[in-house]
Design a protein around this motif. Structure first.
Motif, PDB file in Angstrom:
ATOM      1  N   PHE A 219       0.836  -1.195   0.000  1.00  0.00           N
ATOM      2  CA  PHE A 219       0.000   0.000   0.000  1.00  0.00           C
ATOM      3  C   PHE A 219       0.878   1.255   0.000  1.00  0.00           C
ATOM      4  CE2 PHE A 219      -2.284   3.425   2.187  1.00  0.00           C
ATOM      5  CZ  PHE A 219      -3.443   3.484   1.429  1.00  0.00           C
ATOM      6  N   SER A 220       1.914   1.272   0.851  1.00  0.00           N
ATOM      7  CA  SER A 220       2.840   2.412   0.903  1.00  0.00           C
ATOM      8  C   SER A 220       3.573   2.571  -0.427  1.00  0.00           C
ATOM      9  CB  SER A 220       3.851   2.218   2.035  1.00  0.00           C
ATOM     10  OG  SER A 220       3.202   2.092   3.272  1.00  0.00           O
ATOM     11  N   ALA A 221       3.955   1.440  -1.021  1.00  0.00           N
ATOM     12  CA  ALA A 221       4.650   1.491  -2.309  1.00  0.00           C
ATOM     13  C   ALA A 221       3.734   2.057  -3.396  1.00  0.00           C
ATOM     14  CB  ALA A 221       5.132   0.101  -2.704  1.00  0.00           C
ATOM     15  N   ALA A 222       2.459   1.684  -3.360  1.00  0.00           N
ATOM     16  CA  ALA A 222       1.507   2.207  -4.347  1.00  0.00           C
ATOM     17  C   ALA A 222       1.350   3.720  -4.202  1.00  0.00           C
ATOM     18  CB  ALA A 222       0.155   1.517  -4.177  1.00  0.00           C
ATOM     19  N   VAL A 223       1.296   4.210  -2.950  1.00  0.00           N
ATOM     20  CA  VAL A 223       1.216   5.654  -2.718  1.00  0.00           C
ATOM     21  C   VAL A 223       2.474   6.341  -3.237  1.00  0.00           C
ATOM     22  CG1 VAL A 223       1.112   7.444  -0.939  1.00  0.00           C
ATOM     23  CG2 VAL A 223      -0.329   5.411  -0.740  1.00  0.00           C
ATOM     24  N   GLU A 224       3.624   5.723  -3.013  1.00  0.00           N
ATOM     25  CA  GLU A 224       4.891   6.304  -3.485  1.00  0.00           C
ATOM     26  C   GLU A 224       4.940   6.355  -5.008  1.00  0.00           C
ATOM     27  OE1 GLU A 224       8.607   8.054  -3.437  1.00  0.00           O
ATOM     28  OE2 GLU A 224       7.073   7.839  -1.885  1.00  0.00           O
ATOM     29  N   VAL A 225       4.409   5.331  -5.667  1.00  0.00           N
ATOM     30  CA  VAL A 225       4.347   5.335  -7.136  1.00  0.00           C
ATOM     31  C   VAL A 225       3.503   6.501  -7.629  1.00  0.00           C
ATOM     32  CG1 VAL A 225       3.450   4.103  -9.150  1.00  0.00           C
ATOM     33  CG2 VAL A 225       4.788   2.872  -7.434  1.00  0.00           C
ATOM     34  N   LEU A 226       2.364   6.735  -6.978  1.00  0.00           N
ATOM     35  CA  LEU A 226       1.509   7.877  -7.348  1.00  0.00           C
ATOM     36  C   LEU A 226       2.261   9.198  -7.156  1.00  0.00           C
ATOM     37  CD1 LEU A 226      -1.924   6.787  -5.805  1.00  0.00           C
ATOM     38  CD2 LEU A 226      -1.264   6.787  -8.226  1.00  0.00           C
ATOM     39  N   ASN A 227       3.039   9.295  -6.059  1.00  0.00           N
ATOM     40  CA  ASN A 227       3.842  10.505  -5.827  1.00  0.00           C
ATOM     41  C   ASN A 227       4.879  10.705  -6.930  1.00  0.00           C
ATOM     42  OD1 ASN A 227       2.638  11.411  -3.449  1.00  0.00           O
ATOM     43  ND2 ASN A 227       3.886  10.078  -2.168  1.00  0.00           N
ATOM     44  N   LEU A 228       5.529   9.625  -7.340  1.00  0.00           N
ATOM     45  CA  LEU A 228       6.548   9.719  -8.393  1.00  0.00           C
ATOM     46  C   LEU A 228       5.927  10.131  -9.720  1.00  0.00           C
ATOM     47  CD1 LEU A 228       8.681   6.518  -7.608  1.00  0.00           C
ATOM     48  CD2 LEU A 228       9.338   8.909  -7.229  1.00  0.00           C
ATOM     49  N   VAL A 229       4.753   9.563 -10.033  1.00  0.00           N
ATOM     50  CA  VAL A 229       4.063   9.929 -11.279  1.00  0.00           C
ATOM     51  C   VAL A 229       3.654  11.399 -11.248  1.00  0.00           C
ATOM     52  CG1 VAL A 229       1.977   9.545 -12.651  1.00  0.00           C
ATOM     53  CG2 VAL A 229       3.254   7.585 -11.743  1.00  0.00           C
ATOM     54  N   ALA A 230       3.098  11.840 -10.097  1.00  0.00           N
ATOM     55  CA  ALA A 230       2.682  13.245  -9.970  1.00  0.00           C
ATOM     56  C   ALA A 230       3.882  14.177 -10.090  1.00  0.00           C
ATOM     57  CB  ALA A 230       1.985  13.451  -8.622  1.00  0.00           C
ATOM     58  N   ARG A 231       5.017  13.793  -9.490  1.00  0.00           N
ATOM     59  CA  ARG A 231       6.227  14.613  -9.557  1.00  0.00           C
ATOM     60  C   ARG A 231       6.739  14.691 -10.987  1.00  0.00           C
ATOM     61  NH1 ARG A 231       9.664  11.849  -5.968  1.00  0.00           N
ATOM     62  NH2 ARG A 231       8.152  12.511  -4.373  1.00  0.00           N
ATOM     63  N   ALA A 232       6.705  13.577 -11.703  1.00  0.00           N
ATOM     64  CA  ALA A 232       7.170  13.565 -13.094  1.00  0.00           C
ATOM     65  C   ALA A 232       6.281  14.438 -13.970  1.00  0.00           C
ATOM     66  CB  ALA A 232       7.196  12.135 -13.612  1.00  0.00           C
ATOM     67  N   GLN A 233       4.984  14.398 -13.723  1.00  0.00           N
ATOM     68  CA  GLN A 233       4.052  15.208 -14.523  1.00  0.00           C
ATOM     69  C   GLN A 233       4.262  16.700 -14.245  1.00  0.00           C
ATOM     70  OE1 GLN A 233       0.177  13.617 -13.587  1.00  0.00           O
ATOM     71  NE2 GLN A 233       0.278  12.102 -15.253  1.00  0.00           N
ATOM     72  N   ARG A 234       4.537  17.067 -12.978  1.00  0.00           N
ATOM     73  CA  ARG A 234       4.796  18.470 -12.646  1.00  0.00           C
ATOM     74  C   ARG A 234       6.063  18.974 -13.344  1.00  0.00           C
ATOM     75  NH1 ARG A 234       3.183  17.066  -7.358  1.00  0.00           N
ATOM     76  NH2 ARG A 234       5.385  16.900  -6.693  1.00  0.00           N
ATOM     77  N   LYS A 235       7.123  18.119 -13.327  1.00  0.00           N
ATOM     78  CA  LYS A 235       8.358  18.523 -14.005  1.00  0.00           C
ATOM     79  C   LYS A 235       8.147  18.690 -15.499  1.00  0.00           C
ATOM     80  CE  LYS A 235      11.751  16.510 -10.810  1.00  0.00           C
ATOM     81  NZ  LYS A 235      12.827  15.512 -10.653  1.00  0.00           N
ATOM     82  N   LYS A 236       7.325  17.794 -16.075  1.00  0.00           N
ATOM     83  CA  LYS A 236       7.041  17.877 -17.507  1.00  0.00           C
ATOM     84  C   LYS A 236       6.274  19.149 -17.826  1.00  0.00           C
ATOM     85  CE  LYS A 236       5.057  15.138 -21.274  1.00  0.00           C
ATOM     86  NZ  LYS A 236       4.333  13.892 -21.627  1.00  0.00           N
ATOM     87  N   ALA A 237       5.320  19.492 -16.954  1.00  0.00           N
ATOM     88  CA  ALA A 237       4.515  20.721 -17.178  1.00  0.00           C
ATOM     89  C   ALA A 237       5.374  21.961 -17.025  1.00  0.00           C
ATOM     90  CB  ALA A 237       3.355  20.747 -16.185  1.00  0.00           C
ATOM     91  N   GLU A 238       6.296  21.944 -16.058  1.00  0.00           N
ATOM     92  CA  GLU A 238       7.165  23.101 -15.851  1.00  0.00           C
ATOM     93  C   GLU A 238       8.188  23.244 -16.965  1.00  0.00           C
ATOM     94  OE1 GLU A 238       8.905  22.374 -12.085  1.00  0.00           O
ATOM     95  OE2 GLU A 238       7.061  22.783 -10.936  1.00  0.00           O
TER      96      GLU A 238
END
Length: 239
Positions: A219-238
């Motif tokens: 469960f913690s790993a799944a949350v971390e994956v979502l964080n990594l995806v969100a972080r990657a999308q923010r960097k892409k948008a910036e």
């Protein structure tokens, strides 16, 4: 050769192999984190040696089933508490994991100075020594699980060999992922500390079902994956 056509043997092999891989996740994480204190050129060799030793320990233990059963025999009794060699090994292994996890988290929180100090003080032989200590603990649990699930020694050996081969192949990518993402390293260290608590509890005869532990980790790993995806999308948008 009748075993080739026996579906029960293949089913037990598949089940035990999958279980051995799951039980080996903590071993892979520990080996990857400990090897990280070495120079980059030595890390793959340390991981291969560490997991290779784990395989040898498991095969030796499977070949000495009477000895494995003997580990659960009472060693001493302290005010009604019965202590066996298995309990003692689990207690010491759990305490070592708690110490190692706390030490590594401290170094990570300290930052670059702490990391530099840790890497300078870690030698190849020292890293292999740490891996051997935990390999022994993880191997005992793995082999006792195999003995409890399957009666055929050949199936046990085959499952352990297949699982270790998968772990050796997976160790490199897992280590690279942990190195590239510091937050996943903290999650992995927390997982090791959780396993350490479970080992200490087992040594004291308070069994914590592993299903609870692995559910919390996944469960913690799944949350971390979502964080990594969100972080990657923010960097892409910036960008």
């Amino acid at each position: 050769m009748d075993w080739i056509l026996d579906p029960a043997i293949w089913a037990s092999l598949a089940t035990l192999t999958a279980l051995e891989i799951i039980l080996g996740i903590d071993n892979i994480i520990f080996v990857s984190i400990v090897a990280e204190t070495l120079p980059e050129s030595q890390r793959p060799m340390a991981r291969r040696i560490g997991l290779g030793l784990a395989l040898i320990l498991r095969l030796v233990m499977l070949s000495a089933l009477a000895w494995i059963v003997g580990l659960t025999a009472p060693l001493a009794e302290i005010q009604g508490f019965t202590l066996s060699w298995r309990d003692l090994i689990l207690l010491l292994g759990g305490l070592f994991l708690l110490y190692k996890g706390t030490h590594e988290i401290h170094n990570s929180v300290e930052g670059e100075n702490g990391e530099t100090k840790a890497k300078v003080s870690a030698g190849f032989a020292g890293v292999i020594g740490q891996i051997i200590v935990l390999d022994l603990v993880f191997s005992i649990d793995s082999v006792i699980t195999a003995v409890g699930m399957v009666d055929d020694l050949g199936v046990m050996i085959a499952a352990v060999v297949i699982a270790m081969a998968v772990m050796i192949v997976a160790a490199g990518p897992i280590a690279s992922f942990i190195e590239k993402h510091p937050t996943t390293k903290m999650l992995a260290l927390s997982f090791l500390m959780l396993v350490g608590v479970a080992l200490v509890a087992d040594g004291l005869h308070f069994h914590i079902p592993r299903g609870y532990i692995y559910f919390a980790v996944f469960f913690s790993a799944a949350v971390e994956v979502l964080n990594l995806v969100a972080r990657a999308q923010r960097k892409k948008a910036e960008g």
